[in-house]
Write an enzyme that holds these catalytic residues in place. Structure first.
Site, mmCIF file in Angstrom:
data_model
loop_
_atom_site.group_PDB
_atom_site.id
_atom_site.type_symbol
_atom_site.label_atom_id
_atom_site.label_comp_id
_atom_site.label_asym_id
_atom_site.label_seq_id
_atom_site.Cartn_x
_atom_site.Cartn_y
_atom_site.Cartn_z
ATOM 1 C CB CYS B 107 -0.896 0.011 1.231
ATOM 2 S SG CYS B 107 -1.830 1.546 1.380
ATOM 3 C CB CYS B 110 -2.009 4.687 4.291
ATOM 4 S SG CYS B 110 -3.464 3.938 3.558
ATOM 5 C CB SER B 111 0.046 0.824 6.477
ATOM 6 O OG SER B 111 0.971 1.874 6.601
ATOM 7 C CB CYS B 112 -4.523 -0.674 2.711
ATOM 8 S SG CYS B 112 -5.185 0.987 2.799
#
Lengths: 237, 201
Positions: B107, B110-112
């Site tokens: 991702c 962000c950090s999905c």
């Protein structure tokens, strides 16, 4: 080549070192990280309730808070401090005063304000059945405007608001390889302009098209794009 | 619990530990949070969620071709049937590794991450180094992380930029023909389902 203008939008940017990889890494390194996780899930219902709103809060952090030494959970805590201040629950000075640290330590002093996004720059809203539970998915009766195999390009814009269009694909032509279920548009929901649901296209980009002739061979980068981000590339073969 | 700055005397008043503790105390005083619910949530994330949920799906796919076909065709329905619920799996797609094709998930914005299938993401997945580089030079990044791919293998990177979440279905290693579901599940690592490692027998 892309010029990165948002702190979080780092896909394809250069100058980074080795990935800090540890195959046996625990999910938490310190107890305070656990607390931040637990706190966040109780704070969000009092603050950033709309899809995309918390992500946009993190995106508004100053670079030093976004990439802070306390890592990912430090970033979350900074985001919480911003939200608690903006929603009037904990003034940004209050925590600093309580800790006896200089006022201005809180991330709330450095974060950018929510940008005023003009609703007219967004695609029109569309009525969909109200979901039975909390979800970003919507049943759109309009069919997708694109088909698998279409060559598309996302021109992007320079609005300061929230978006899920990564800078590195802007202006580059890719191919629609899949169509995902429709979702609310975060560019709208994050700014309280309604759901404006969109079909979501999975668009495949060849590494050469993104990074030039020196790119690694046989690499395809797939990016999910809300339908309103893209247009048909009529000139593409 | 803390009653102001005096409590922190002798410790760095702005360390992450102290700052987080002070924030929690403030939120409790203001009635915004319930400490017991914070504890319960941490407990759930740390102990009930984790890569074993995804690992079982992978192992079952290796053993049951019909299950595999259903999972690839409509993972959402399979998760419903298997009563797998939770955060960050509104829509899931499975990406299959096979000879000549390797999938890897990131991702960049962000950090999905598919929390309900893999638990909380590790730090390296959330690091700017991984997020920036794996879309530009995945072959090099994977090699640095210990995974050398045949130069002819096509790499497919999946950037989680919408609410769709991806799980990699790694190749079943040779020499595991005798293993049952439980034993196979034990072999499947978190990192193999992100696509930065292979499963070893």
């Amino acid at each position: 080549m892309s010029t990165n203008h948002r702190v979080h939008d780092i896909g394809g940017t250069e100058g980074w070192g080795a990935v800090p990889y540890d195959p046996n890494e625990a999910v938490f390194h310190n107890d305070w990280e656990r607390r931040v996780l637990g706190l966040l899930f109780q704070i969000l219902p009092h603050t950033a309730k709309r899809p995309g709103e918390f992500r946009h809060t993190l995106e508004r952090l100053a670079s030093e808070d976004y990439f802070c030494a306390d890592g990912y959970y430090g970033r979350w805590r900074a985001g919480m401090e911003v939200l608690l201040h903006e929603y009037g629950h904990v003034d940004r000075a209050e925590l600093d005063n309580r800790l006896g640290v200089p006022q201005g330590t809180s991330a709330g002093y450095r974060s950018a304000n929510v940008a005023a996004v003009n609703a007219e720059t967004l695609p029109p809203d569309r009525i969909t059945p109200t979901p039975e539970h909390r979800t970003v998915r919507r049943d759109l009766k309009e069919p997708p405007q694109f088909q698998i195999g279409d060559r598309v390009v996302a021109p992007g814009n320079d609005e300061a608001g929230h978006t899920r269009l990564p800078e590195y694909v802007r202006g580059v032509t890719g191919t629609v390889v899949k169509i995902h279920p429709a979702e609310v548009l975060p560019d709208s929901t994050a700014h309280n302009h309604g759901d404006r649901p969109q079909h979501v296209l999975c668009v495949a980009y060849q590494a050469n098209d993104l990074w030039g002739e020196d790119a690694e061979q046989d690499v395809v980068i797939n990016v999910d794009l809300y339908e309103s981000y893209v247009e048909l590339d009529e000139g593409a073969s | 619990m803390s009653q102001g700055a005096d409590h922190h005397h002798g410790r760095n008043a702005n360390s992450p530990e102290i700052r987080t503790e002070a924030l929690e105390d403030l939120l409790v005083e203001k009635g915004l949070i319930d400490r017991a619910r914070v504890d319960a949530l941490i407990e759930r994330f740390e102990h009930d969620l984790g890569p074993m949920i995804g690992a079982r799906l992978v192992a079952k796919s290796w053993l049951e071709p019909e299950f595999r076909e259903k999972l690839l065709d409509d993972a959402d329905q399979v998760l419903k049937d298997e009563q797998i619920q939770g955060a960050e799996i509104e829509h899931v797609e499975i990406k299959v590794n096979e000879p000549g094709i390797h999938n890897v998930v990131v991702c960049t914005l962000c950090s999905c991450y598919p929390w309900a299938l893999l638990g909380l993401p590790p730090s390296w997945y959330k690091s700017p180094e991984y997020r920036s580089r794996v879309v530009r030079e995945p072959r090099k990044v994977l090699e640095e992380m210990g995974m050398s791919l045949d130069p002819d293998t096509e790499i497919r990177v999946w950037d989680s930029s919408s609410e769709t979440r991806f799980l990699v279905l790694p190749e079943r290693p040779a020499g595991t023909e005798e293993l049952d579901l439980e034993a196979l599940t034990q072999l499947v690592t978190r990192d193999s389902m992100i696509g930065v490692a292979e499963v070893k027998a």
